[in-house]
Each structure stands twice: as structure tokens, then as C-alpha cells.
Design an enzyme around this catalytic site. Structure first.
Site, PDB file in Angstrom:
ATOM      1  N   ASN A 114       4.401  -8.836   8.537  1.00 49.52           N
ATOM      2  CA  ASN A 114       4.477 -10.306   8.484  1.00 49.52           C
ATOM      3  C   ASN A 114       3.109 -10.972   8.513  1.00 49.52           C
ATOM      4  OD1 ASN A 114       4.180  -9.649  11.213  1.00 49.52           O
ATOM      5  ND2 ASN A 114       5.274 -11.471  11.880  1.00 49.52           N
ATOM      6  N   GLU A 147       2.712  -5.086  21.098  1.00 52.16           N
ATOM      7  CA  GLU A 147       3.002  -6.509  20.831  1.00 52.16           C
ATOM      8  C   GLU A 147       4.308  -6.537  20.065  1.00 52.16           C
ATOM      9  OE1 GLU A 147       1.362  -8.943  21.990  1.00 52.16           O
ATOM     10  OE2 GLU A 147      -0.477  -7.959  22.621  1.00 52.16           O
ATOM     11  N   CYS A 180       6.522 -13.481  14.829  1.00 49.40           N
ATOM     12  CA  CYS A 180       6.968 -13.103  16.178  1.00 49.40           C
ATOM     13  C   CYS A 180       7.100 -14.322  17.060  1.00 49.40           C
ATOM     14  CB  CYS A 180       5.995 -12.111  16.786  1.00 49.40           C
ATOM     15  SG  CYS A 180       4.305 -12.707  16.807  1.00 49.40           S
TER      16      CYS A 180
HETATM   17  P1  NAP Z   1       8.656  -2.426  12.655  1.00 51.51           P
HETATM   18  O1  NAP Z   1       9.801  -2.020  11.837  1.00 51.51           O
HETATM   19  O2  NAP Z   1       8.684  -2.137  14.104  1.00 51.51           O
HETATM   20  O3  NAP Z   1       7.371  -1.766  11.968  1.00 51.51           O
HETATM   21  C1  NAP Z   1       6.073  -1.983  12.460  1.00 51.51           C
HETATM   22  C2  NAP Z   1       5.182  -0.831  12.046  1.00 51.51           C
HETATM   23  O4  NAP Z   1       5.659   0.370  12.664  1.00 51.51           O
HETATM   24  C3  NAP Z   1       5.179  -0.565  10.551  1.00 51.51           C
HETATM   25  O5  NAP Z   1       3.900  -0.128  10.169  1.00 51.51           O
HETATM   26  C4  NAP Z   1       6.195   0.557  10.423  1.00 51.51           C
HETATM   27  O6  NAP Z   1       5.998   1.352   9.269  1.00 51.51           O
HETATM   28  C5  NAP Z   1       5.929   1.346  11.678  1.00 51.51           C
HETATM   29  N1  NAP Z   1       7.088   2.135  12.114  1.00 51.51           N
HETATM   30  C6  NAP Z   1       8.396   1.968  11.800  1.00 51.51           C
HETATM   31  N2  NAP Z   1       9.147   2.905  12.392  1.00 51.51           N
HETATM   32  C7  NAP Z   1       8.299   3.694  13.102  1.00 51.51           C
HETATM   33  C8  NAP Z   1       8.480   4.839  13.939  1.00 51.51           C
HETATM   34  N3  NAP Z   1       9.688   5.349  14.168  1.00 51.51           N
HETATM   35  N4  NAP Z   1       7.391   5.396  14.512  1.00 51.51           N
HETATM   36  C9  NAP Z   1       6.165   4.850  14.309  1.00 51.51           C
HETATM   37  N5  NAP Z   1       5.934   3.791  13.515  1.00 51.51           N
HETATM   38  C10 NAP Z   1       6.987   3.203  12.933  1.00 51.51           C
HETATM   39  O7  NAP Z   1       8.386  -4.013  12.534  1.00 51.51           O
HETATM   40  P2  NAP Z   1       8.282  -4.887  11.219  1.00 51.51           P
HETATM   41  O8  NAP Z   1       9.655  -5.057  10.649  1.00 51.51           O
HETATM   42  O9  NAP Z   1       7.206  -4.378  10.337  1.00 51.51           O
HETATM   43  O10 NAP Z   1       7.780  -6.278  11.831  1.00 51.51           O
HETATM   44  C11 NAP Z   1       8.603  -7.196  12.428  1.00 51.51           C
HETATM   45  C12 NAP Z   1       8.571  -7.087  13.945  1.00 51.51           C
HETATM   46  O11 NAP Z   1       7.232  -7.216  14.412  1.00 51.51           O
HETATM   47  C13 NAP Z   1       9.341  -8.211  14.641  1.00 51.51           C
HETATM   48  O12 NAP Z   1      10.086  -7.683  15.692  1.00 51.51           O
HETATM   49  C14 NAP Z   1       8.241  -9.112  15.170  1.00 51.51           C
HETATM   50  O13 NAP Z   1       8.610  -9.900  16.262  1.00 51.51           O
HETATM   51  C15 NAP Z   1       7.186  -8.134  15.507  1.00 51.51           C
HETATM   52  N6  NAP Z   1       5.875  -8.790  15.590  1.00 51.51           N
HETATM   53  C16 NAP Z   1       5.319  -8.987  16.837  1.00 51.51           C
HETATM   54  C17 NAP Z   1       4.096  -9.653  16.949  1.00 51.51           C
HETATM   55  C18 NAP Z   1       3.465  -9.884  18.302  1.00 51.51           C
HETATM   56  O14 NAP Z   1       2.264 -10.143  18.348  1.00 51.51           O
HETATM   57  N7  NAP Z   1       4.190  -9.829  19.398  1.00 51.51           N
HETATM   58  C19 NAP Z   1       3.439 -10.100  15.793  1.00 51.51           C
HETATM   59  C20 NAP Z   1       4.043  -9.880  14.556  1.00 51.51           C
HETATM   60  C21 NAP Z   1       5.256  -9.221  14.466  1.00 51.51           C
HETATM   61  P3  NAP Z   1       6.923   1.244   7.951  1.00 51.51           P
HETATM   62  O15 NAP Z   1       7.564  -0.106   8.003  1.00 51.51           O
HETATM   63  O16 NAP Z   1       5.974   1.402   6.842  1.00 51.51           O
HETATM   64  O17 NAP Z   1       7.897   2.357   8.029  1.00 51.51           O
END
Ligand code: NAP
Length: 486
Positions: free
Chosen positions: A158, A256, A290
Site C-alpha cells: 500500500n 507494524e 493502515c
Molecule cells: P501482508 O499480506 O501481510 O504482506 C506483507 C508482506 O509480507 C508482503 O511483502 C508479503 O509478500 C509478505 N508475506 C506474506 N505472507 C508471508 C509469510 N507467510 N511469511 C513472510 N512474509 C509474508 O500485507 P499486505 O496485504 O501486503 O498489506 C496490507 C496490511 O498491511 C494491512 O493489514 C495493513 O494494515 C498493514 N499495514 C500496516 C502499516 C503500519 O504501519 N502499521 C502500514 C501499512 C500497511 P507477498 O504479498 O509478496 O506474498
């Protein structure tokens, strides 16, 4: 998977030890433009062996990088800041093509990368230690911050580059080397980011880029014994898995995670300002932040008036391809996210929610568009009021008092961002104290971060670490205490 490469599409290989590399028979995955469904390009899906190779290069480069004086490390970041400025249009366009946010937001995000590089370069001059009065004669005692080694940075789609810059630049200035695993949706944006770092002259092996699925690449990084830090931003679910996987090797891990952010509006609030803050926090980046506002908790007496204003402002927002000027809301990142949003809206209606605006795909636009959606009659424990949606959906919840509103605000598993609109000094200060959130905004929406201010969440929104500010060094360094008897 795409192994046939057309010359006009972008192609991302892996970057390790200062080289762009692929191996014979390398598998590539596709990056699809969510606004059009068109192929933006392809990226290498790293194998476990390639992850290990990248970690080995980062591990090898570590002693050299650690021993460079901080101002010298900072000089690479300052050079990179200049290069980001030169290539900002190109990088912003690729970001918009890969994940859909409107170009103005993408450009703003590159601005954050530049500011982070400059900020962290400056912080390098302030990696202060401490001296402590010694308990014995002829002795002095000091404490210094030391880097840990290889930092694995795992980032979501994002904010393709700003979140990476928080992690990578704080890791580098502290003296760690980096292996970066970006989300697959934005791997080509990551490629340009790393090209710029390479152009800034970073020594070989100091930053390495490994693309591919989280399940393979992310998992390996979490388990690898030579990775000393995991700095992760993403979903709470994956964060929990990473914490579990990395505990065997006792890594430093910074998480995060998700949020379920609310804007509380009291009856004495300036409703025009509140509506403006709510709409911006709820629908910019198509609600895929987020810190996006996904709940409005409003005192009953002003609910109708506030709702009318929110609806009016939302109706005026233009949805469409982020590359076309004037559009303010782009598509969702992919089809899966579109289905997720549709399912949540259906659940909200099943539980008695009333759709005031939106509630459906914007089919006429093609792509993965969903109309900005406002749902009233939502109760605090409804699914739509409890779970992170990550889309342009806003739930309106009514409360009888400040106390009830704050109880609802705090009644989810998350604790990232809370906003309150009120003219009352009393309630503003109570909210600042009583909100269980890492971020509290008074008379501002939920979504805003300033350079130098600690960023992160409480409860299931994180594990207590903070980014963006010098507090990042609590993750990126560890303390060494040195006793000298003279
Ligand atoms: P995500 O599905 O958790 O993925 C985040 C990263 O982790 C991606 O690079 C993903 O790679 C990788 N990943 C996925 N499964 C994994 C596993 N089993 N083991 C290790 N790495 C893995 O999150 P997203 O859909 O990209 O992003 C949305 C989420 O991020 C929301 O929940 C949002 O709230 C959160 N977010 C939090 C903040 C904050 O600062 N608190 C800021 C922005 C976003 P691939 O997708 O390439 O498989």
C-alpha cells in the site's frame, strides 16, 4: 507465471552483491495494473537458494559497512535523496501503475522517501551513547549503540516505497546491511528504488533485493540464522507468523500491523472540519491505509448533520485511473481485495447495516474499482466494526456520550490510530489519555505522519516498536556497555 518476455514491458531481476541477477530457468511473476488489468511487467520469483545467497552477501558486506564512519554512510543517503528527486516522476508512475493510488499520492510518497533519506542521514550524527557515573575509583563506564548485522525488511504494497525507506534507511545509517523483500504487487517499484540506491554508489552487498512470494522468501528470511533483524509492515496475521518463525533464532523483530481506526465526533465539534478529515482519512488511497478511518463514532445529536456532510464530500470525489489528472480515488490493488471488500459490505448489510452511499463495484470503469461506501446503523460489535477491511468502506456508529464513544473506540483488537473532533479542552485531553492507540489526532483525521514523530500501534497493531523517528534505532541497534579501569 510469465516466462516469455516482451521487450516493452518492465522486467525486475534480483539484486545482490551489486548486480542484477537471474539464474537459468528463473521463474517470473506478473505485475498487473489494477486500473486496466494490463500487464505492467514481470519480476523474478526468488528461490530459497537465492534468498540464502542474498543473505550471505549482506552478511559478508556487514563488517565493512559497520566500520564506515556514520557521516560516510549518511553521504550515500544524501546522494540517493537527490537521485530520488530526479527520478520521482518515473517512480511515481510505476507505483500508480502497479497498485493504483493516484499519481499525486505516489509523488507525495516519493517526497516522503526523500525526506526520510535526509532525516536519517542527519540522525546518523545523533546516534548518541550514554556515560554513567562509575561505582569504583579509576573506572569509567559508557554505553554505545551497535548495529546487529543483516536486517530483513519485509514490506506491503500500500506504500510501496515510503515504508521501505523507513526501514532500509534506518537500518543502513545504524550500520546494518539489508535484504529487502517487497510485496509482489509492487516489485517493479522496488526495482527502481534499488536502482537509485545502486546509482548512489552503495557498496556491493549492502542492500539486496529479493522478490517473490512471502510464503517462500519471507519465511526463509524469518528462519535464516544470519538474519538478525526482521522489520515487517503488513497484516497482523502474517506478523504473528513471522514472530513465531523468527523466535527460534532470537531475532530482533519489529511489527507494524493492521488497524481499525476510528474518528470520534462529539456534539460540540466543527462538523465541516470533521467531515473533511473523515472523508480524506477514509477514502484516500482507496481506504487501503493502515491508518485509514473505517469507523466514525458520532454523538447521536449530530449524526444526521455530520452524515449529510460526509456524503456530500464523498460524492464530489472522482474515481478513476490514478494516472489521469483530477481523479482522487483509484482502484483496489487486486481482484482478491475487491472480493474482500464486497464480502464485508454484504456482511454489514446482513447484520442490519444500511448503505447510504456506494456499496457496489464501479463496473463502468473496468479494473478493480469499488465505489466509496458509507454504511450507517452499524453496531460496535458488528463484523464491519471489528475487522480491518482495507478498502473504501466507512461504518457510522452512534454513541450517547464521550465515554461510550471512547469505549467503542477501544473495543477492537487493534490500537493504531484514533481521531477526535471536539472544541472541548476537557474531552480532547481525555481522549489523548484514554485512547489505546499509538497515534492520537485531535481535530485531524486518522491518517497523517510527520518526519521525526514515532509511528506505530498498540495492541494487535504492533509489538511496541516505532518507526519514522530516532526510535527506529531501538530496533536497528543494540546496546553495548563498556567498563574501562584506568
Ligand atoms: P501482508 O499480506 O501481510 O504482506 C506483507 C508482506 O509480507 C508482503 O511483502 C508479503 O509478500 C509478505 N508475506 C506474506 N505472507 C508471508 C509469510 N507467510 N511469511 C513472510 N512474509 C509474508 O500485507 P499486505 O496485504 O501486503 O498489506 C496490507 C496490511 O498491511 C494491512 O493489514 C495493513 O494494515 C498493514 N499495514 C500496516 C502499516 C503500519 O504501519 N502499521 C502500514 C501499512 C500497511 P507477498 O504479498 O509478496 O506474498
Amino acid at each position: 507465471m510469465a516466462n516469455q518476455i516482451k521487450s516493452e514491458m518492465l522486467k525486475g531481476d534480483l539484486y545482490m552483491n551489486g548486480q542484477w541477477v537471474s539464474e537459468p530457468g528463473q521463474t517470473y511473476f506478473e505485475s498487473i495494473n489494477p486500473a486496466t488489468g494490463e500487464l505492467v511487467g514481470i519480476c523474478a520469483a526468488a528461490t530459497i537458494g537465492q534468498v540464502d545467497e542474498a543473505v550471505a552477501y549482506a552478511h559478508k558486506a556487514y563488517p565493512m559497512w559497520r566500520d564506515l564512519p556514520v557521516p560516510e554512510r549518511a553521504s550515500y543517503l544524501l546522494k540517493a535523496a537527490q537521485l530520488f528527486d530526479i527520478r520521482k516522476e518515473e517512480l511515481a508512475r510505476v507505483m500508480t501503475m502497479e497498485m493504483g493510488k493516484v499519481l499525486a499520492e505516489s509523488l507525495g510518497e516519493v517526497g516522503v522517501v526523500i525526506a526520510t533519506a535526509q532525516y536519517m542521514a542527519g540522525e546518523g550524527r545523533r546516534l548518541f551513547g550514554e556515560t554513567v557515573p562509575a561505582g569504583f575509583p579509576g573506572r569509567n563506564v559508557r554505553m554505545v549503540r551497535e548495529p546487529l548485522g543483516v536486517a530483513a525488511c519485509i514490506t506491503p504494497w500500500n506504500f510501496p516505497v515510503s515504508l521501505a525507506s523507513y526501514k532500509i534507511f534506518s537500518a543502513l545509517i545504524a550500520g546494518n546491511t539489508v535484504v529487502w523483500k517487497p510485496a509482489s504487487e509492487v516489485a517493479l517499484s522496488a526495482k527502481i528504488f534499488v536502482e537509485i540506491l545502486a546509482e548512489a554508489g552503495l557498496p556491493d552487498g549492502v542492500v539486496n533485493l529479493i522478490t517473490g512470494s512471502g510464503r517462500t522468501v519471507g519465511r526463509r528470511l524469518a528462519e535464516h540464522p544470519d538474519v538478525k533483524i526482521i522489520s515487517f509492515t503488513g497484516s497482523t496475521e502474517v506478523g504473528q507468523q513471522l514472530a513465531e518463525m523468527s523466535c527460534k533464532t532470537l531475532k530482533r523483530i519489529s511489527l507494524e500491523l493492521g488497524g481499525k481506526n476510528a474518528v470520534i465526533v462529539l456534539k460540540d465539534a466543527d462538523l465541516d472540519k470533521a467531515a473533511d478529515g473523515i472523508v480524506k482519512s477514509a477514502f484516500t488511497t482507496t481506504g487501503q491505509r493502515c491508518t485509514a478511518a473505517s469507523r466514525v463514532i458520532v454523538e447521536k445529536q449530530v449524526k444526521e448533520e455530520l452524515l449529510a456532510k460526509i456524503v456530500q464530500l464523498t460524492k464530489a470525489m472522482k474515481i478513476g485511473n490514478g494516472l489521469e489528472e483530477g481523479n482522487q480515488i483509484g482502484p483496489l490493488v487486486n481482484e482478491a481485495q475487491l472480493h474482500t471488500v464486497e464480502n464485508y459490505v454484504k456482511k454489514a448489510v446482513d447484520q442490519g447495516g444500511n448503505i447510504v452511499l456506494g456499496g457496489k463495484r464501479a463496473e463502468e470503469l473496468g479494473g478493480f474499482y469499488y465505489e466509496p461506501t458509507i454504511i450507517e446503523n452499524v453496531r460496535p460489535n458488528d463484523v464491519i466494526a471489528q475487522e480491518e477491511i482495507f478498502g473504501p468502506v466507512l461504518a457510522i456508529i452512534e454513541a450517547d456520550s464521550y465515554e461510550e464513544a471512547m469505549e467503542i473506540n477501544n473495543g477492537t483488537i487493534y490500537g493504531l490510530s484514533t481521531a477526535i473532533y471536539t472544541e472541548s479542552l476537557h474531552y480532547a485531553n481525555r481522549a489523548a489519555r484514554e485512547a489505546v492507540s499509538g497515534l492520537v489526532y485531535i481535530n485531524n483525521g486518522t491518517s497523517n505522519a510527520e518526519m521525526g514523530v514515532a509511528f506505530g500501534g498498540m495492541k494487535m497493531s504492533g509489538n511496541g516498536h516505532r518507526e519514522v523517528s530516532h526510535h527506529a534505532f531501538d530496533v536497528m541497534t543494540e546496546w553495548k556497555s563498556i567498563y574501562t579501569n584506568y
